[in-house]
Design an enzyme around this catalytic site. Structure first.
Site, short mmCIF file in Angstrom:
data_model
loop_
_atom_site.label_atom_id
_atom_site.label_comp_id
_atom_site.label_asym_id
_atom_site.label_seq_id
_atom_site.Cartn_x
_atom_site.Cartn_y
_atom_site.Cartn_z
N TYR A 1 24.76 13.54 -22.57
CA TYR A 1 24.05 12.26 -22.42
C TYR A 1 24.73 11.43 -21.32
CZ TYR A 1 21.82 7.87 -23.82
OH TYR A 1 21.09 6.72 -23.84
N THR B 1 -2.05 4.48 -5.62
CA THR B 1 -2.63 3.95 -6.87
C THR B 1 -1.58 3.32 -7.79
OG1 THR B 1 -2.47 6.18 -7.76
CG2 THR B 1 -4.64 5.50 -6.92
N ASP C 1 8.68 5.14 0.47
CA ASP C 1 8.27 6.07 -0.58
C ASP C 1 8.32 7.46 0.04
OD1 ASP C 1 6.88 7.80 -2.23
OD2 ASP C 1 5.32 6.36 -2.76
N LYS D 1 7.24 15.98 -6.31
CA LYS D 1 6.66 16.46 -5.06
C LYS D 1 7.76 16.88 -4.10
CE LYS D 1 2.72 13.37 -5.38
NZ LYS D 1 1.47 13.91 -4.86
N ARG E 1 -10.44 10.98 -4.75
CA ARG E 1 -9.57 10.00 -4.10
C ARG E 1 -10.46 9.04 -3.31
NH1 ARG E 1 -4.30 10.05 -6.17
NH2 ARG E 1 -5.77 9.07 -7.54
N1 F0G Z 1 4.09 7.81 -4.45
C1 F0G Z 1 3.29 8.75 -3.93
C2 F0G Z 1 3.07 8.80 -2.46
C3 F0G Z 1 2.67 9.68 -4.78
O1 F0G Z 1 1.87 10.60 -4.26
C4 F0G Z 1 2.91 9.61 -6.17
C5 F0G Z 1 2.24 10.52 -7.09
C6 F0G Z 1 3.76 8.61 -6.66
C7 F0G Z 1 4.34 7.73 -5.75
C8 F0G Z 1 4.05 8.48 -8.11
O2 F0G Z 1 4.89 9.49 -8.50
O3 F0G Z 1 3.59 10.84 -10.17
O4 F0G Z 1 6.07 10.99 -10.04
O5 F0G Z 1 4.99 8.96 -10.92
N2 F0G Z 1 1.25 11.21 -6.80
C9 F0G Z 1 0.62 12.20 -7.64
C10 F0G Z 1 -0.61 12.78 -6.98
C11 F0G Z 1 0.37 11.79 -9.03
O6 F0G Z 1 -1.25 13.63 -7.61
O7 F0G Z 1 -0.91 12.46 -5.82
P1 F0G Z 1 4.88 10.11 -10.00
#
Ligand code: F0G
Length: 480
Positions: A79, A132, A221, A264, A387
């Site tokens: 932990y 989003t 990001d 990702k 999208r």
């Molecule tokens: N920023 C970007 C550019 C993303 O594409 C995503 C997630 C997130 C933040 C959020 O990350 O899912 O780990 O909480 N994109 C996914 C998609 C869900 O399918 O495009 P997360």
């Protein structure tokens, strides 16, 4: 890189082999019709065993390497003070060239924490383009998202190699009028919602210069970083002589804070925030044990932590990261041969169809991208992702926010699909394009208020699905 062919035009060649497989299931079209109706025409609500090729997302579903899987076996399940975490922390510092790391369970958890700490009600958050979940967190904390993209960004067809760039003139103008009200500048590398389009290194450097002069915080990001690094190397002449590792170092010299979804970036499940500034780190740190978990795991499993550590090394290996964008470019090329409208230039993450052009006989309020997603599933068993307008939220007065660009994303999780599977997708969707007049629109039957695209349900607004199925049977007979 640099392999020439004797008889063939160039095509992408994988520098890896497949050693574990998962058997797939292609349902007959009548069952696909039942499944998509049951899912409310929302591909998020399909069961994975109802899907043949899952092109919903690249999130948490990239193929892992043998080294990642092996590392997972060695995890230290503590932990507090876990050895696995120490390995990740030291790799993250080396990767981003920053000294302070905070773990989180995924990307949107970082968005939650950053928004909570830096946004005061009424603040503006400047974005090259919104995402989003990022937007939802900014707005819940009282922020207003301001997107300063170039006009090419939302042109489906373009020659601009870096549609994700921030418009610097607009940035200067907003700083002049609103400086004290700007919470931070968020750059998404590359931009998800306009087709995985990259940001140039030159633009990042200019943004950093302007923001530093004006004392504004720059947040990157980096979720889709690997594709963006590839595009800088391939498309930005000034930096072509540099290695991916050298480009990466120059990229992060431009940021004060970086967050990402490791789902990702490094093909294992987690997230995190990195900064070079100790004061900011201490401010953000308080919220990690409250929302995510203790500081030495942040909601991630230690096995995933080990896989992320290895994945970060692989994220800087040109031969590991070039497969995704090259397959996407090949898929776009094949679609264009059949006149199917795709977003150009090809970006990262997936191949993006221009649903407004594909279904130009439908009105925006009939949700062209949502309808196309449903039709693609019917025709092929392939799950794409809407999208477009469904991925936006309604304005306060209840009217729709029509998306700037209405896309169906066919994500290519890295190293998962073969070229023959991509050919199947192109074949079925080209058939659909030639029969597009049979596709009708959708309307909501259940519509959640926040992030409605995840759980909302829709139904056909006129009877068209059965007609499409019947035409499929005429053309393909008993074939699936
Ligand atoms: N920023 C970007 C550019 C993303 O594409 C995503 C997630 C997130 C933040 C959020 O990350 O899912 O780990 O909480 N994109 C996914 C998609 C869900 O399918 O495009 P997360």
């Amino acid at each position: 890189m640099g392999i020439k062919f004797y008889k063939s035009q160039e095509f992408p060649l994988e520098m890896h082999k497949v050693r574990t497989i998962q058997k797939l299931n292609l349902l007959p079209i009548d069952e696909r019709l039942k499944a998509i109706k049951k899912a409310g025409n929302n591909t998020f609500l399909l069961e994975s065993n109802e899907v043949f090729l899952d092109m919903l997302t690249d999130s948490g579903v990239n193929a892992m390497s043998d080294k990642q899987v092996a590392a997972m076996m060695m995890a230290d399940d503590s932990y507090a003070g876990s050895e696995s975490y120490k390995r990740l922390e030291s790799k993250v510092k080396e990767f981003f060239h920053m000294d302070y790391f905070l773990p989180a369970h995924q990307g949107r958890a970082c968005e939650h924490i950053l928004s909570k700490v830096f946004i005061k009600p009424g603040n503006i958050v400047i974005n090259n383009y919104h995402f989003t979940t990022a937007k939802a967190h900014m707005e819940i904390n009282g922020g207003q998202v301001l997107e300063l993209f170039n006009k090419d960004a939302v042109e489906p067809k373009s020659e601009n190699p870096f549609k994700g760039d921030l418009d610097l003139d607009k940035l200067q103008a907003v700083i002049k009028s609103e400086k004290s009200n700007i919470a931070f500048v968020r750059m998404e590398l590359g931009t998800n919602l306009i087709g995985g389009q990259p940001v140039s290194l030159k633009n990042l450097q200019e943004v950093a210069k302007i923001c530093r002069k004006n004392n504004l915080l720059v947040v990157f990001d980096a979720s889709l970083l690997t594709d963006n690094l590839y595009f800088i190397k391939e498309r930005e002449k000034e930096f072509q002589h540099l290695s991916i590792k050298e480009i990466n170092k120059l990229v992060f010299a431009c940021a004060d804070i970086v967050y990402c979804s490791f789902r990702k970036l490094s093909s294992a499940r987690g997230g995190g925030i990195v900064t070079r500034n100790k004061d900011l780190y201490i401010k953000l740190r308080e919220l990690i044990p409250l929302y995510e978990g203790f500081l030495t795991y942040g909601g991630m499993s230690v096995r995933e932590i080990e896989a992320i550590t290895v994945g970060l090394d692989e994220a800087l290996d040109y031969e590991m990261i070039n497969q995704g964008p090259q397959f996407i470019a090949e898929m776009c090329r094949m679609f264009q041969e059949n006149n199917v409208p795709v977003i150009t230039p090809p970006g990262g993450l997936g191949c993006h169809l221009d649903a407004r052009a594909f279904l130009s006989h439908l009105k925006p309020e009939e949700y062209q991208a949502g309808a196309l997603c449903s039709a693609i599933y019917l025709a092929s068993g392939i799950r794409g992702m809407e999208r477009g307008t469904i991925s936006e939220s309604r304005k306060e007065d209840g009217s729709e926010t029509f998306a700037n660009i209405e896309l169906v994303r066919l994500a290519l999780p890295r190293r998962v699909f073969t070229l023959s599977q991509i050919r199947y997708a192109v074949d079925r969707i080209s058939w659909l394009y030639d029969n597009r007049h049979l596709i009708g629109g959708l309307k909501f039957s259940e519509e959640p208020k926040v992030l409605r695209f995840f759980l909302g349900k829709l139904e056909e607004n006129q009877l068209w699905q059965e007609k499409l199925v019947n035409k499929f049977k005429v053309d393909f007979g008993d074939s699936l």
